[in-house]
Design a protein around this motif. Structure first.
Motif, short mmCIF file in Angstrom:
data_model
loop_
_atom_site.label_atom_id
_atom_site.label_comp_id
_atom_site.label_asym_id
_atom_site.label_seq_id
_atom_site.Cartn_x
_atom_site.Cartn_y
_atom_site.Cartn_z
N PRO A 1 53.74 -18.37 47.15
CA PRO A 1 53.83 -17.12 47.89
C PRO A 1 52.50 -16.80 48.58
CG PRO A 1 54.45 -16.82 45.58
CD PRO A 1 53.96 -18.19 45.74
N GLY A 2 52.58 -16.41 49.82
CA GLY A 2 51.39 -16.06 50.59
C GLY A 2 50.61 -17.28 51.06
N ALA A 3 51.23 -18.47 51.00
CA ALA A 3 50.53 -19.70 51.37
C ALA A 3 50.16 -19.70 52.84
CB ALA A 3 51.39 -20.91 51.04
N TRP A 4 51.04 -19.16 53.68
CA TRP A 4 50.74 -19.17 55.10
C TRP A 4 49.49 -18.36 55.39
CZ3 TRP A 4 50.47 -14.71 57.91
CH2 TRP A 4 51.01 -13.58 57.32
N ARG A 5 49.30 -17.26 54.65
CA ARG A 5 48.13 -16.42 54.85
C ARG A 5 46.86 -17.15 54.40
NH1 ARG A 5 49.78 -11.77 52.50
NH2 ARG A 5 50.56 -11.03 54.45
N ARG A 6 46.93 -17.84 53.26
CA ARG A 6 45.75 -18.57 52.77
C ARG A 6 45.43 -19.75 53.67
NH1 ARG A 6 48.46 -17.96 47.87
NH2 ARG A 6 48.90 -20.19 47.81
N ALA A 7 46.45 -20.32 54.34
CA ALA A 7 46.21 -21.46 55.21
C ALA A 7 45.42 -21.04 56.45
CB ALA A 7 47.53 -22.10 55.63
#
Length: 81
Positions: free
Chosen positions: A70-76
């Motif tokens: 969850p929230g991987a796109w933001r961390r990327a």
């Protein structure tokens, strides 16, 4: 190789007995130095290979993996945030 065959033979040129003796002495000294160096390092820890830079490592040129979950796109796209 049988015992009647010479261990060393001069293939080209005319070597005098003194020159042949000098050659045999040099080869014997080299062999003795090699065996002494091998005996000295046999008891010691082996030295690691010299360190090379990452320029040879193909994995160095690859980008790191993308984060998962969850929230991987933001961390990327916003690392550290």
């Amino acid at each position: 190789m049988s015992s009647s065959e010479p261990y060393l033979s001069i293939v080209r040129g005319d070597a005098t007995p003194e020159e042949t003796a000098a050659l045999v002495a040099a080869l014997a000294a080299r062999a003795a130095a090699r065996s002494a160096a091998g005996a000295a390092t046999r008891g010691a820890r082996p030295t690691p290979p010299p360190a090379t830079g990452n320029w040879r490592n193909a994995a160095h040129r690859l980008r790191p993996g993308l984060p998962h979950g969850p929230g991987a796109w933001r961390r990327a796209f916003f690392p550290g945030g």
